[in-house]
Design a protein around this motif. Structure first.
Motif, PDB file in Angstrom:
ATOM      1  N   PHE A   1       0.825  -1.198   0.000  1.00 39.36           N
ATOM      2  CA  PHE A   1       0.000   0.000   0.000  1.00 39.36           C
ATOM      3  C   PHE A   1       0.867   1.258   0.000  1.00 39.36           C
ATOM      4  N   SER A   2       0.257   2.346  -0.468  1.00 43.41           N
ATOM      5  CA  SER A   2       0.978   3.602  -0.603  1.00 43.41           C
ATOM      6  C   SER A   2       1.184   4.260   0.752  1.00 43.41           C
ATOM      7  N   ASN A   3       1.913   5.362   0.756  1.00 36.82           N
ATOM      8  CA  ASN A   3       2.177   6.120   1.973  1.00 36.82           C
ATOM      9  C   ASN A   3       0.857   6.598   2.576  1.00 36.82           C
ATOM     10  N   LEU A   4       0.572   6.165   3.800  1.00 36.52           N
ATOM     11  CA  LEU A   4      -0.709   6.508   4.416  1.00 36.52           C
ATOM     12  C   LEU A   4      -0.841   7.995   4.698  1.00 36.52           C
ATOM     13  N   ASP A   5       0.278   8.707   4.764  1.00 35.90           N
ATOM     14  CA  ASP A   5       0.232  10.150   5.013  1.00 35.90           C
ATOM     15  C   ASP A   5      -0.441  10.895   3.863  1.00 35.90           C
ATOM     16  N   LYS A   6      -0.518  10.255   2.698  1.00 34.25           N
ATOM     17  CA  LYS A   6      -1.115  10.899   1.526  1.00 34.25           C
ATOM     18  C   LYS A   6      -2.637  10.737   1.495  1.00 34.25           C
ATOM     19  N   LEU A   7      -3.174   9.903   2.358  1.00 36.26           N
ATOM     20  CA  LEU A   7      -4.614   9.678   2.369  1.00 36.26           C
ATOM     21  C   LEU A   7      -5.326  10.823   3.085  1.00 36.26           C
ATOM     22  N   GLU A   8      -6.514  11.170   2.586  1.00 36.00           N
ATOM     23  CA  GLU A   8      -7.284  12.286   3.131  1.00 36.00           C
ATOM     24  C   GLU A   8      -8.629  11.795   3.659  1.00 36.00           C
ATOM     25  N   PRO A   9      -9.187  12.464   4.688  1.00 38.24           N
ATOM     26  CA  PRO A   9     -10.499  12.071   5.216  1.00 38.24           C
ATOM     27  C   PRO A   9     -11.548  12.030   4.115  1.00 38.24           C
ATOM     28  N   PHE A  10     -12.374  10.991   4.164  1.00 39.56           N
ATOM     29  CA  PHE A  10     -13.396  10.790   3.134  1.00 39.56           C
ATOM     30  C   PHE A  10     -14.681  10.336   3.815  1.00 39.56           C
ATOM     31  N   THR A  11     -15.812  10.934   3.446  1.00 42.28           N
ATOM     32  CA  THR A  11     -17.099  10.591   4.036  1.00 42.28           C
ATOM     33  C   THR A  11     -17.939   9.836   3.027  1.00 42.28           C
TER      34      THR A  11
END
Length: 296
Positions: free
Chosen positions: A143-153
């Motif tokens: 999986f990619s760098n988790l720091d790049k993930l953004e909150p999603f609803t």
């Protein structure tokens, strides 16, 4: 969240929504459970009838969705197909509902002819603690760098889960072409741990990757019903968060596949999954009442 009267410990929202009652064993040798599909979750659950057996761990399951499951009462009938003292066991579970969604309260009232099969599931049970043999990883996705993930609803069930998403996969207006591949981080808001029971939920609690192709290509809002889902369980879960990666490589004549992986946040693979789904107009997923209201 409710409190258990036996242990005086909180019951998670997920467990409360998937609770079933054991009604007994039929003269055909099948086990019958009664439960309710709640609209807030819109899922079913296969109880574990292997609690007293050596094979306590789910190794694989394959679900075929035959008819649309409705919010309301249901039963799950489980049949043992291949049993073993120490080896792998295979069983079949059928989720059924009846007209009027009446709740079955005792086995004597059960008439199979009155119930419609909604989901057929084949599952394999084993004991992961006793498994041994060769282990090898080839072309294992990471999986990619988790720091790049953004909150999603999510539009559905967002009151129960927290999610972070690889937003680079989504076009700004959801109409232009995007990429049918993404990574997401998810967990229950009440911090319920991940286990074999919840992994199928995480495999199915997704944004179908073809939706990211954009409404211009898809011809407007769409519904992506699942025809079949397969899950291969790789190891016992230990944490509360999961990382999931999903990709669609082929969309042909409105039918597509999804390949996915579920990891612990430390990078340990928990499960792999494959879906077979359809792309249909969103209007196919609305009731007659909703369609009539949309014309007003």
């Amino acid at each position: 969240m409710s409190i258990s009267t036996v242990t005086n410990t909180p019951i998670s929202q997920f467990d409360e929504a998937t609770t079933t009652s054991y009604l007994g064993k039929t003269n055909r040798g099948t086990y019958v459970f009664s439960g309710t599909a709640k609209i807030e979750w819109a899922i079913g659950e296969v109880p574990n009838v292997f609690e007293d057996k050596h094979q306590k761990d789910t190794v694989a399951l394959n679900c075929f969705f035959l008819n649309k499951t409705l919010a309301g009462n249901l039963i799950i009938e489980i049949e043992e197909l291949k049993m073993s003292r120490k080896g792998y066991c295979i069983a079949r579970a059928v989720l059924k509902q009846t007209k009027g969604l009446d709740r079955l309260t005792d086995l004597d009232s059960y008439d199979p002819s009155e119930w419609t099969d909604k989901v057929q599931t084949m599952f394999t049970m084993g004991n992961m603690d006793s498994e041994e043999g060769v282990t090898s990883y080839h072309n294992n996705p990471v999986f990619s760098n988790l720091d790049k993930l953004e909150p999603f609803t999510y539009a559905f069930m967002s009151e129960f889960i927290d999610s972070k998403f690889e937003m680079g996969s989504i076009s700004d207006n959801m109409k232009d072409a995007g990429t049918p591949e993404y990574t997401q981080l998810m967990n229950f808001k009440d911090q319920r741990p991940t286990d074999f029971k919840s992994i199928p939920y995480w495999c199915d609690m997704i944004l179908p990757p073809p939706i990211l192709l954009g409404q211009d290509l898809l011809g407007g809002p769409v519904w992506c019903p699942t025809m079949q889902i397969e899950i291969q369980f790789k190891r016992k879960p230990t944490g509360k968060q999961i990382v999931a990666h999903f990709i669609t490589n082929h969309v042909i004549n409105g039918r597509f596949d999804i390949d996915g992986q579920i990891w612990e946040t430390n990078g340990d693979i928990l499960a792999t999954t494959r879906h077979q789904c359809l792309i249909l107009p969103w209007s196919r997923n609305t009731t007659k009442v909703e369609r009539s209201r949309s014309k007003i």
